[in-house]
Design an enzyme around this catalytic site. Structure first.
Site, mmCIF file in Angstrom:
data_model
loop_
_atom_site.group_PDB
_atom_site.id
_atom_site.type_symbol
_atom_site.label_atom_id
_atom_site.label_comp_id
_atom_site.label_asym_id
_atom_site.label_seq_id
_atom_site.Cartn_x
_atom_site.Cartn_y
_atom_site.Cartn_z
ATOM 1 N N ALA A 31 -5.263 -1.416 53.427
ATOM 2 C CA ALA A 31 -4.592 -2.616 53.922
ATOM 3 C C ALA A 31 -5.518 -3.279 54.935
ATOM 4 O O ALA A 31 -6.363 -2.617 55.543
ATOM 5 C CB ALA A 31 -3.270 -2.232 54.575
ATOM 6 N N GLY A 88 -4.350 2.056 51.744
ATOM 7 C CA GLY A 88 -3.578 1.278 50.777
ATOM 8 C C GLY A 88 -4.296 1.120 49.445
ATOM 9 O O GLY A 88 -3.660 0.932 48.407
ATOM 10 N N GLU A 94 -3.471 4.161 47.598
ATOM 11 C CA GLU A 94 -2.039 4.064 47.237
ATOM 12 C C GLU A 94 -1.837 3.083 46.085
ATOM 13 O O GLU A 94 -1.024 3.319 45.188
ATOM 14 C CB GLU A 94 -1.228 3.642 48.466
ATOM 15 C CG GLU A 94 -1.185 4.750 49.520
ATOM 16 C CD GLU A 94 -0.621 4.283 50.851
ATOM 17 O OE1 GLU A 94 -1.133 3.276 51.392
ATOM 18 O OE2 GLU A 94 0.325 4.907 51.349
ATOM 19 N N GLU A 112 -5.504 6.755 57.322
ATOM 20 C CA GLU A 112 -4.647 6.043 58.288
ATOM 21 C C GLU A 112 -4.498 6.784 59.607
ATOM 22 O O GLU A 112 -4.310 6.168 60.659
ATOM 23 C CB GLU A 112 -3.253 5.802 57.684
ATOM 24 C CG GLU A 112 -3.205 4.781 56.555
ATOM 25 C CD GLU A 112 -3.458 5.369 55.180
ATOM 26 O OE1 GLU A 112 -4.007 6.495 55.084
ATOM 27 O OE2 GLU A 112 -3.118 4.717 54.183
HETATM 28 N N1 DAK Z 1 -9.398 -3.959 56.581
HETATM 29 C C1 DAK Z 1 -10.117 -5.025 57.012
HETATM 30 N N2 DAK Z 1 -11.457 -5.096 56.933
HETATM 31 C C2 DAK Z 1 -12.106 -4.048 56.401
HETATM 32 C C3 DAK Z 1 -11.417 -2.892 55.931
HETATM 33 C C4 DAK Z 1 -9.988 -2.875 56.049
HETATM 34 N N3 DAK Z 1 -9.241 -1.855 55.609
HETATM 35 N N4 DAK Z 1 -12.341 -2.011 55.473
HETATM 36 C C5 DAK Z 1 -13.537 -2.609 55.626
HETATM 37 N N5 DAK Z 1 -13.411 -3.819 56.189
HETATM 38 C C6 DAK Z 1 -14.462 -4.774 56.531
HETATM 39 C C7 DAK Z 1 -15.238 -4.297 57.755
HETATM 40 O O1 DAK Z 1 -14.554 -4.656 58.947
HETATM 41 C C8 DAK Z 1 -16.542 -5.063 57.603
HETATM 42 O O2 DAK Z 1 -16.338 -6.401 58.013
HETATM 43 P P1 DAK Z 1 -17.477 -7.199 58.891
HETATM 44 O O3 DAK Z 1 -17.721 -6.345 60.086
HETATM 45 O O4 DAK Z 1 -18.667 -7.257 57.955
HETATM 46 O O5 DAK Z 1 -16.854 -8.524 59.181
HETATM 47 C C9 DAK Z 1 -16.729 -5.079 56.090
HETATM 48 O O6 DAK Z 1 -15.448 -4.822 55.515
HETATM 49 C C10 DAK Z 1 -17.683 -4.006 55.605
HETATM 50 O O7 DAK Z 1 -17.265 -2.778 56.141
HETATM 51 P P2 DAK Z 1 -18.261 -1.771 56.914
HETATM 52 O O8 DAK Z 1 -19.329 -2.522 57.643
HETATM 53 O O9 DAK Z 1 -17.419 -0.837 57.719
HETATM 54 O O10 DAK Z 1 -18.931 -1.015 55.676
HETATM 55 P P3 DAK Z 1 -19.393 0.518 55.552
HETATM 56 O O11 DAK Z 1 -20.067 0.639 54.214
HETATM 57 O O12 DAK Z 1 -20.150 0.933 56.792
HETATM 58 O O13 DAK Z 1 -18.038 1.367 55.549
HETATM 59 C C11 DAK Z 1 -15.741 1.863 54.885
HETATM 60 C C12 DAK Z 1 -17.111 1.186 54.514
HETATM 61 C C13 DAK Z 1 -14.751 1.495 53.767
HETATM 62 C C14 DAK Z 1 -15.933 3.390 54.893
HETATM 63 C C15 DAK Z 1 -15.298 1.368 56.267
HETATM 64 O O14 DAK Z 1 -15.301 -0.046 56.282
HETATM 65 C C16 DAK Z 1 -13.914 1.836 56.633
HETATM 66 O O15 DAK Z 1 -13.741 2.976 57.079
HETATM 67 N N6 DAK Z 1 -12.911 0.950 56.476
HETATM 68 C C17 DAK Z 1 -11.576 1.209 56.877
HETATM 69 C C18 DAK Z 1 -10.905 2.159 55.892
HETATM 70 C C19 DAK Z 1 -9.485 2.460 56.308
HETATM 71 O O16 DAK Z 1 -9.237 2.901 57.437
HETATM 72 N N7 DAK Z 1 -8.549 2.211 55.410
HETATM 73 C C20 DAK Z 1 -7.171 2.412 55.678
HETATM 74 C C21 DAK Z 1 -6.614 1.135 56.196
HETATM 75 S S1 DAK Z 1 -4.978 1.389 56.802
HETATM 76 C C22 DAK Z 1 2.233 0.155 56.627
HETATM 77 C C23 DAK Z 1 2.028 0.523 55.318
HETATM 78 C C24 DAK Z 1 0.769 0.764 54.807
HETATM 79 C C25 DAK Z 1 -0.308 0.700 55.603
HETATM 80 C C26 DAK Z 1 -0.128 0.343 56.937
HETATM 81 C C27 DAK Z 1 1.118 0.083 57.436
HETATM 82 N N8 DAK Z 1 3.551 -0.147 57.136
HETATM 83 C C28 DAK Z 1 4.714 0.066 56.300
HETATM 84 C C29 DAK Z 1 3.726 -0.702 58.442
HETATM 85 C C30 DAK Z 1 -1.599 0.972 55.063
HETATM 86 C C31 DAK Z 1 -2.590 1.107 55.907
HETATM 87 C C32 DAK Z 1 -3.977 1.200 55.492
HETATM 88 O O17 DAK Z 1 -4.368 1.102 54.344
#
Ligand code: DAK
Length: 259
Positions: free
Chosen positions: A66, A110, A113, A133
């Site tokens: 997400a 997400g 998921e 998460e």
């Molecule tokens: N959201 C927004 N931007 C993202 C992103 C994300 N999930 N993942 C990557 N990006 C963006 C990065 O910020 C970066 O943007 P700039 O800095 O270039 O502007 C760009 O994509 C490239 O990412 P990286 O520079 O970090 O690239 P790397 O190759 O170094 O790393 C990575 C790739 C995928 C390992 C890393 O970006 C990463 O760890 N990303 C986050 C992964 C993550 O934590 N995913 C889970 C998200 S939380 C809810 C229900 C569901 C959810 C929440 C609430 N409720 C019912 C309330 C679900 C939550 C989630 O999915």
């Protein structure tokens, strides 16, 4: 509907393909993207010519979760009143024709998921799955704590959700999350091959198989078997059952009419 965050196309006039297209954000899933994907899948589902769908991303990322930037300032009131996740993420569950996830690169949070909401996952050898998460101070919110243990068992689901680590495609296949792993450059070819094969079968039987297998996650064994039995019986009312069995008996290829 004009789409900005996905690309939509058909293959051979019968496979509907949705490609997530936010490359700069690693296909992070925001409301607009999920609305567009839901609309595209619903349109394909309603299209008589389409027999199967594929959801895919880029080589680098199926979807990195997400959109954290969009979520960062949400309050409880925002997510509860807006019915966050349920409102548009769950649309994919109402699709009755098969949806294959063709996953390369990151499928995190997400994104993992979303892949699990599809009917099965074909993974490229560079795919990486995870529910990170916990690192953000939250838990999976789009079914990850429920679908992941059903796919890979409690031990691996706990490991992934509590440590936030990623698993590679081989581990995902060994664990049962993924149905096949293929070289990255063969991913779409393999997914399309599977989709076209499905399109050639009786659409009624295909939808019935999907519905019956999904029922196994919602019911006890004897209720599930009874559900299957009733649908199995009902398929003897279709033209396609007559055609499929007549074709076998007469050693020819079946020509299903989806009736
Ligand atoms: N959201 C927004 N931007 C993202 C992103 C994300 N999930 N993942 C990557 N990006 C963006 C990065 O910020 C970066 O943007 P700039 O800095 O270039 O502007 C760009 O994509 C490239 O990412 P990286 O520079 O970090 O690239 P790397 O190759 O170094 O790393 C990575 C790739 C995928 C390992 C890393 O970006 C990463 O760890 N990303 C986050 C992964 C993550 O934590 N995913 C889970 C998200 S939380 C809810 C229900 C569901 C959810 C929440 C609430 N409720 C019912 C309330 C679900 C939550 C989630 O999915």
């Amino acid at each position: 509907m004009a789409y900005e965050m996905i690309e939509v196309r058909t293959e051979a006039g019968k496979v509907g393909i949705v490609t997530l297209n936010r490359p700069k954000q690693m296909n992070a899933l925001n409301n607009q993207l999920m609305d567009e994907m839901g609309a595209a899948l619903k349109a394909f589902d309603a299209d008589e010519a389409i027999g199967c769908m594929i959801v895919t991303g880029s080589e680098k990322a199926f979807a990195a979760g997400a959109d954290i930037g969009a979520m960062a300032t949400y309050s409880f009131a925002d997510v509860y009143k807006g019915d966050y996740i349920t409102r548009n993420w769950e649309t994919i569950r109402s699709i009755r024709k098969p949806v294959i996830a063709a996953v390369s690169g990151f499928a995190l949070g997400g994104g993992c998921e979303l892949a699990m909401m599809c009917d099965f996952i074909i993974a490229a050898d560079n795919a990486r799955f995870g529910q990170p998460e916990i690192k953000l101070g939250i838990i999976p919110g789009a079914g990850g704590t429920q679908r992941l243990p059903r796919a890979v068992g409690k031990a691996k689901a706990m490991d992934l959700a509590l440590t936030g680590r990623m698993m590679n495609a081989d581990e995902a296949e060994r664990g049962g999350l993924v149905s096949r792993v293929v070289p990255l450059d063969k991913l779409m070819e393999e997914a399309l091959g599977a989709a076209l094969m499905i399109c050639d079968y009786s659409q009624i039987a295909v939808m019935a198989a999907k519905e019956s297998i999904n029922r196994s996650f919602e019911s006890g064994l004897s209720d599930g078997v009874m559900f299957e039995r009733r649908i199995f019986h009902a398929l003897f009312a279709t033209t396609d059952q007559k055609e499929g069995m007549d074709a076998f008996v007469n050693k020819r290829k079946a020509q299903f009419k989806h009736q």
